[in-house]
Design an enzyme around this catalytic site. Structure first.
Site, short mmCIF file in Angstrom:
data_model
loop_
_atom_site.label_atom_id
_atom_site.label_comp_id
_atom_site.label_asym_id
_atom_site.label_seq_id
_atom_site.Cartn_x
_atom_site.Cartn_y
_atom_site.Cartn_z
N GLU A 148 5.14 -3.21 4.40
CA GLU A 148 4.32 -2.60 5.49
C GLU A 148 4.35 -3.39 6.66
O GLU A 148 4.57 -4.50 6.80
CB GLU A 148 3.13 -2.77 4.93
CG GLU A 148 2.72 -1.66 3.82
CD GLU A 148 0.97 -1.44 3.52
OE1 GLU A 148 0.29 -1.98 4.24
OE2 GLU A 148 1.01 -0.93 2.41
N ASP A 156 2.14 -0.56 -4.27
CA ASP A 156 0.79 -1.38 -4.46
C ASP A 156 -0.21 -0.46 -4.55
O ASP A 156 -1.29 -0.83 -4.96
CB ASP A 156 0.66 -2.30 -3.39
CG ASP A 156 0.24 -2.07 -2.17
OD1 ASP A 156 0.46 -0.80 -1.80
OD2 ASP A 156 0.38 -2.95 -1.28
N THR A 157 -0.20 1.01 -4.51
CA THR A 157 -1.40 2.02 -4.86
C THR A 157 -1.78 1.82 -6.26
O THR A 157 -2.73 1.99 -6.59
CB THR A 157 -0.81 3.19 -4.25
OG1 THR A 157 0.32 3.56 -4.95
CG2 THR A 157 -0.90 3.66 -3.08
N GLU A 177 2.79 6.97 7.23
CA GLU A 177 1.79 7.26 6.56
C GLU A 177 0.57 7.80 7.62
O GLU A 177 0.12 6.93 8.43
CB GLU A 177 1.17 6.02 5.73
CG GLU A 177 -0.05 6.48 4.99
CD GLU A 177 -0.38 5.66 3.65
OE1 GLU A 177 0.39 4.48 3.41
OE2 GLU A 177 -1.47 5.71 3.05
N LYS A 232 10.24 -2.23 -0.29
CA LYS A 232 9.63 -1.85 0.96
C LYS A 232 8.25 -3.08 1.54
O LYS A 232 7.63 -3.48 0.42
CB LYS A 232 8.60 -0.43 0.55
CG LYS A 232 7.79 0.14 1.56
CD LYS A 232 7.27 1.51 1.34
CE LYS A 232 6.07 1.59 0.61
NZ LYS A 232 4.83 0.84 1.13
O1 KIV Z 1 1.83 2.03 -2.43
C1 KIV Z 1 2.18 3.18 -2.14
O2 KIV Z 1 2.42 3.74 -2.97
C2 KIV Z 1 2.63 3.66 -0.88
C3 KIV Z 1 2.78 5.13 -0.84
C4 KIV Z 1 1.33 5.53 -0.23
C5 KIV Z 1 3.53 5.51 0.53
O3 KIV Z 1 2.79 2.86 0.05
#
Ligand code: KIV
Length: 259
Positions: free
Chosen positions: A117, A48-49, A179, A115
């Site tokens: 968080e 989500d970056t 992180e 993934k």
């Molecule tokens: O969303 C993402 O790109 C991430 C990375 C910073 C690990 O969670």
């Protein structure tokens, strides 16, 4: 097949722990994913970056499930033989049932694993029970953190991160992203867990490392202190655009096809 590899499954990543370090990059688009696959990187994160580095939002909280689906499709078409993790955006994992619906959407869009968080233990356990491969993420968790400071610097905070890591593994995750935590904490967690840890600002002892590809390419103007720029793509784009503008205004480009 592009690149030099076949798609690696979760158990094979677990088996790499202690034997072979795991390089991971993020990707959001078809051509970048294709180049990453050609480089032989075994695992890509559609994170989500994307909201911050590609869409110009100031937080990852603006990213929706539709955004991640869209980028997963592009990345899957670019990297058909690479393990792809799809990131569950903010609040799309707010209950086990909602998380399962959204995880299935990301799998349908091209993800091999999901993934999420934080220590959402009931959510992770529910997804794993349904046969979904899950990657955990602790330490700095940008969806809910107030700032981007290092996490786990006090003894108490370090203990919280460590117990979250243990609980995420116990819930069934096959990999854990750490992180922006102290190197020593990254090392302790890595030594204790059976599953591989993937660090981003978590020291060199993690089982693998992930970088946001835009940071690695020098796209943008500000990068996290723990990242590394392997080139300066934004500068190269500006220089190319200036050259193009010059050639258009001076009539050098295009050459006449009739010449
Ligand atoms: O969303 C993402 O790109 C991430 C990375 C910073 C690990 O969670």
């Amino acid at each position: 097949m592009r690149g030099n590899h076949v798609k690696i499954n979760p158990q094979a990543f677990v088996d790499m722990k202690g034997n072979q370090r795991i390089p991971m990059l993020t990707a959001y688009t078809f051509p970048v994913a294709a180049s990453i696959e050609s480089a032989g990187i075994p695992i890509i994160l559609v994170g989500d970056t994307v909201g911050m580095v590609e869409m110009g939002f100031s937080t990852t909280r603006d990213v929706t499930i539709e955004h991640i689906e869209y980028h997963l499709g592009a990345v899957r078409r670019g990297a058909p033989n690479t393990h792809i993790i799809g990131d569950l955006p903010y609040l799309t994992d707010r209950s086990p049932e909602i998380a399962l619906i959204n995880a299935k959407r990301l799998i349908q869009a091209g993800a091999d694993s999901i993934k999420l968080e934080g220590a959402k233990i009931d959510v992770i356990a529910h997804l794993v029970q349904d046969g979904i491969d899950v990657v955990g993420h602790t330490g700095l968790t940008p969806q809910t953190s107030k700032n981007f400071k290092k996490v786990g610097q006090s003894e108490q905070e370090a203990q919280t991160v460590l117990s979250e890591a243990r609980a995420i593994e116990k819930a069934g995750a096959f990999m854990l992203v750490l992180e922006h935590i102290p190197d020593s904490l990254g090392q302790s967690i890595t030594n204790e867990l059976i599953i591989p840890t993937i660090g981003i600002g978590a020291g060199s002892d993690c089982d693998g490392q992930v970088l946001v590809t835009n940071d690695a390419l020098g796209l943008g103007s500000r990068w996290p202190p723990f990242s590394k720029q392997y080139m300066h793509a934004s500068q190269a784009i500006t220089t190319s655009a200036q050259k193009f503008a010059c050639e258009v205004t001076s009539g050098i480009f295009p050459k006449s096809a009739d010449d």
